[in-house]
Design an enzyme around this catalytic site. Structure first.
Site, PDB file in Angstrom:
ATOM      1  N   CYS A 151      64.144   4.230  47.729  1.00  0.00           N
ATOM      2  CA  CYS A 151      63.555   4.979  48.680  1.00  0.00           C
ATOM      3  C   CYS A 151      63.418   4.150  50.041  1.00  0.00           C
ATOM      4  CB  CYS A 151      62.150   5.466  48.586  1.00  0.00           C
ATOM      5  SG  CYS A 151      61.919   6.845  47.398  1.00  0.00           S
ATOM      6  N   HIS A 208      58.547   6.390  53.111  1.00  0.00           N
ATOM      7  CA  HIS A 208      57.122   6.335  52.910  1.00  0.00           C
ATOM      8  C   HIS A 208      56.696   5.212  53.572  1.00  0.00           C
ATOM      9  CE1 HIS A 208      57.824   3.364  49.578  1.00  0.00           C
ATOM     10  NE2 HIS A 208      58.874   4.175  49.307  1.00  0.00           N
TER      11      HIS A 208
END
Length: 535
Positions: free
Chosen positions: A446, A427
């Site tokens: 992440c 992301h």
């Protein structure tokens, strides 16, 4: 150079041939004894037993035919070179096989040899094709599923092949990365045999303009490593500065031409240290189920990078931020398939973050993290003023926490989804300053991308005519928008302290989570050894 296993390979061929010729001139009783010995020897291995039961207990290694001889030769050649693949020679016990065959005097003895050769082949075949270790037993964050080939099918394919040597040679990973790693392994072994890179650089910072023996030591070591041409100067001149920059670039360091503590530490790494990284990387390459065709995404946690490959060639690269080096934040290693991207994403705060980080803040101040919404089990936004946060624990906290789309959203303006049980994805991020740092381990697990928009354009280019306009037309709406990928893309979250590129020297990175040290220890415990090769 004398190599015991290659000598044994030739001996195995001659011994087996002599016993086979004796058996081939024997009686029906001898063949019955042979088959009975095969059945008994294979009984405790279900796959081997099933294979021989289905082929009527006929020999595939020890018969007198040309194909039996070809199979024996293919196996013995492979076992003679297990060191080349960073595998433990003792595991396949070539010496034991030679001894077993040398002492074979009867059909029954030969039946036992038959099964022993099959078991050695299957163990070698499994190890060289998909790894000798089980990753999750080494580190709980290596959650990769290993693509093991069915053992009985492997034997069936091998015995059906008209080219046994070709089949055996096809077992290792058929990737250019694996070939390059093997080449570097051999180079380092020869380097070790010749004495390595010479004197280490004494501790302390060195920078352009410095003079003296410490500069000479660094110059000589960089010359030995191949980063600069020979010179006799004792001054930290422009040539030495450029060599330091090249070394820094090759080792994932900040490229400033100054030999600070970190740079000197990496310059002083021994060839043996680098060889361990190469051998671990070879084992890791065996764990991956990579396609040689099509598109794939590789994230290397130690390199803090995300790359797109098309038909084996890198076509896009961006810096990344990965999980912090803490027990509950390190990014795991696994492979999955990217299915879609979300433009203007909502951040659904993981429960672990909501209860461990935000709930304590809410207990102290109900208005803390005001940019996050509280949502009840029916999806309704909850007024914080009506909640007594002190009554809840991490286990009983009944709300979800969400952050609406926008520039301050923790996920930035786009996320790339490959749904997985680890809740890991790629992301954007509003924290752009982190990408300028040398070590970029700051996330909750992440993978944050420095160039998420460009990454999206590259993915969309395969399915729309003008990917940039397409992306921004949806971004401008401010609404959360899901965009499916017409062709799903394999994603590999990897961890390589040694890896290769199409051009230039092998790249080395630091063991940020200490995982490669664990893997090397496990390999050494299995009998893998460092060697100095002079052949």
């Amino acid at each position: 150079m004398y190599h015991p296993f290659r000598y044994n390979a030739r001996l195995m061929m001659s011994v087996v041939l002599a016993v086979v010729l004796t058996l081939s001139s024997g009686t029906a009783h001898a063949f019955t004894a042979f088959k009975q010995a095969v059945a008994e020897s294979a009984a405790r291995d279900a796959d081997v037993a099933a294979f021989y039961r289905e082929n009527g207990y006929e020999p595939v290694w020890t018969g007198p035919g040309d194909m039996d001889r070809a199979r024996r030769k293919a196996l013995t050649e492979a076992l003679a070179r297990v060191d080349d693949h960073a595998l433990p020679a003792a595991r396949y016990d070539a010496d034991g096989l030679v001894s077993m065959m040398a002492n074979a005097r009867s059909a029954r003895d030969l039946g036992k040899v038959e099964v022993a050769l099959t078991k050695a082949f299957l163990e070698y075949g499994r190890d060289v094709s998909s790894g000798m270790l089980i990753p999750k037993t080494i580190d709980s964050d290596i959650v990769r599923e290993i693509p093991r080939k069915d053992r009985k099918i492997m034997m069936q394919e091998f015995t059906a092949s008209a080219d046994p040597r070709g089949y055996v040679r096809s077992l290792p990973p058929m990737t250019i990365e694996y070939v390059r790693l093997m080449k570097e392994k051999l180079r380092l072994e020869r380097l070790i045999a010749s004495g390595g890179w010479g004197e280490k650089v004494p501790a302390g910072k060195l920078e352009p303009g410095d003079r003296g023996q410490r500069v000479v030591a660094m110059r000589n070591r960089l010359i030995s490593m191949g980063f600069m041409q020979r010179s006799a100067t004792a001054t930290y001149d422009r040539a030495l500065e450029q060599a330091v920059e090249a070394f820094q670039r090759t080792n994932g360091l900040e490229v400033d031409g100054v030999a600070g503590k970190g740079t000197v530490q990496e310059i002083n790494r021994t060839p043996e240290h680098r060889l361990k990284s190469i051998m671990v990387a070879m084992e890791r390459e065996r764990w991956l189920d990579r396609s040689l065709e099509g598109r794939e995404i590789l994230v290397n946690l130690t390199d803090f990078s995300a790359k797109i490959y098309d038909d084996g060639k890198m076509t896009f690269r961006t810096r990344s931020v990965v999980g912090k080096d803490q027990s509950d934040r390190r990014s795991p290693e696994f492979s999955d398939v990217m299915e879609h991207m979300v433009i203007n994403p909502t951040w659904n705060v993981p429960r672990s973050i909501a209860t461990k980080e935000y709930l304590p803040q809410l207990k102290r101040n109900p208005n803390a993290v005001s940019y996050l919404r509280l949502v009840d089990s029916r999806g309704r936004t909850v007024n914080r003023a009506n909640v007594n946060f002190a009554q809840y624990s991490a286990r009983t906290f009944p709300f979800d926490m969400k952050q609406s789309p926008g520039n301050r959203n923790a996920l930035g303006l786009v996320k790339f989804m490959f749904p997985n049980r680890h809740n890991i994805y790629l992301h954007d991020t509003p924290q752009k300053a982190l990408f300028s740092r040398e070590v970029r381990a700051y996330s909750h697990g992440c993978i944050r991308l420095q160039q998420p928009f460009e990454f999206a354009y590259e993915l969309l280019a395969k399915q729309v005519d003008n990917p940039k306009d397409y992306f921004h037309s949806r971004l401008k709406t401010g609404r959360e928008t899901k965009v499916d990928l017409e062709v799903n893309i394999p994603v590999h979250i990897t961890y390589r302290t040694a890896f290769t590129e199409a051009k230039g020297p092998v790249q080395y990175r630091r063991d940020v989570y200490g995982r490669d040290a664990k893997i090397w220890d496990a390999m050494a415990n299995e009998g893998v050894v460092l060697r100095a090769y002079q052949g």
